[in-house]
Design a protein around this motif. Sequence first.
Motif, short mmCIF file in Angstrom:
data_model
loop_
_atom_site.label_atom_id
_atom_site.label_comp_id
_atom_site.label_asym_id
_atom_site.label_seq_id
_atom_site.Cartn_x
_atom_site.Cartn_y
_atom_site.Cartn_z
N PHE A 1 22.94 7.76 69.29
CA PHE A 1 22.58 8.38 70.57
C PHE A 1 21.08 8.32 70.84
O PHE A 1 20.65 8.41 71.99
CB PHE A 1 23.06 9.84 70.62
CG PHE A 1 22.28 10.76 69.74
CD1 PHE A 1 21.27 11.54 70.26
CD2 PHE A 1 22.55 10.85 68.38
CE1 PHE A 1 20.54 12.40 69.45
CE2 PHE A 1 21.84 11.70 67.56
CZ PHE A 1 20.83 12.47 68.10
N GLU A 2 20.26 8.13 69.79
CA GLU A 2 18.81 8.04 69.96
C GLU A 2 18.35 6.61 70.27
O GLU A 2 17.20 6.39 70.58
CB GLU A 2 18.09 8.49 68.69
CG GLU A 2 18.35 9.94 68.34
CD GLU A 2 17.79 10.28 66.98
OE1 GLU A 2 17.09 11.29 66.89
OE2 GLU A 2 18.06 9.53 66.02
N GLY A 3 19.26 5.65 70.14
CA GLY A 3 18.90 4.26 70.37
C GLY A 3 18.62 3.48 69.10
O GLY A 3 18.25 2.31 69.17
N LEU B 1 32.65 5.71 66.59
CA LEU B 1 33.09 4.35 66.94
C LEU B 1 33.70 4.37 68.33
O LEU B 1 34.90 4.46 68.51
CB LEU B 1 34.08 3.83 65.89
CG LEU B 1 33.49 3.66 64.51
CD1 LEU B 1 34.53 3.16 63.54
CD2 LEU B 1 32.29 2.73 64.53
N GLN B 2 32.82 4.32 69.31
CA GLN B 2 33.19 4.32 70.72
C GLN B 2 32.45 3.18 71.40
O GLN B 2 31.43 2.70 70.88
CB GLN B 2 32.81 5.65 71.37
CG GLN B 2 33.56 6.82 70.80
CD GLN B 2 33.11 8.13 71.45
OE1 GLN B 2 32.19 8.16 72.25
NE2 GLN B 2 33.79 9.20 71.09
N PRO B 3 32.92 2.73 72.55
CA PRO B 3 32.31 1.56 73.21
C PRO B 3 30.80 1.68 73.44
O PRO B 3 30.10 0.68 73.32
CB PRO B 3 33.05 1.48 74.55
CG PRO B 3 34.36 2.13 74.30
CD PRO B 3 34.09 3.21 73.29
N ASN B 4 30.30 2.84 73.75
CA ASN B 4 28.87 2.98 74.02
C ASN B 4 28.02 2.79 72.77
O ASN B 4 26.83 2.51 72.87
CB ASN B 4 28.56 4.34 74.62
CG ASN B 4 29.11 4.50 76.01
OD1 ASN B 4 29.46 3.52 76.65
ND2 ASN B 4 29.19 5.72 76.48
#
Length: 143
Positions: A46-48, A28-31
């Motif tokens: 991270f894979e989209g 749970l991070q902004p990105n």
Amino acid sequence: MFFLRLSLRNDVPTFVVDAPGGGGKITLQPNYLLSQSPEKVVLRNFEGVITSYPEPQGYVAGRADEYFEQTYEGFKEKQSNTGISAILQEECSTLIPNSLERNNRRLSFQQTEGYSTLKDRREKRDELKEKKYLTEIKKRTEN
């Protein structure tokens, strides 16, 4: 099944969600947090892969506020109105660092000779728009 857990990586606590549909664990991070509503949170790994995580059924926002006020009596009077706290209390909507590079660039441009902004040229823009509009009307009436 959805769950939230606390992971310790390099002694830094990180909240992660085990995403449904093979999305894996998403921090749970902004990105990775794309959007949030009262009903669900939309996440991207991270894979989209984009997935949603529902809020628990029967969730009542603000329920913890009363407990917090009882536990920490008088916290409202001691509450800060600077920084993020000011945003939460709606005293401001944005925090801008003093060292923001774009502000430095803006100041250097404003100090140059002949500096003007688009706001300074609105009248000329409006004249040109009106002229173009009248030309279009004239073309359509001729056809």
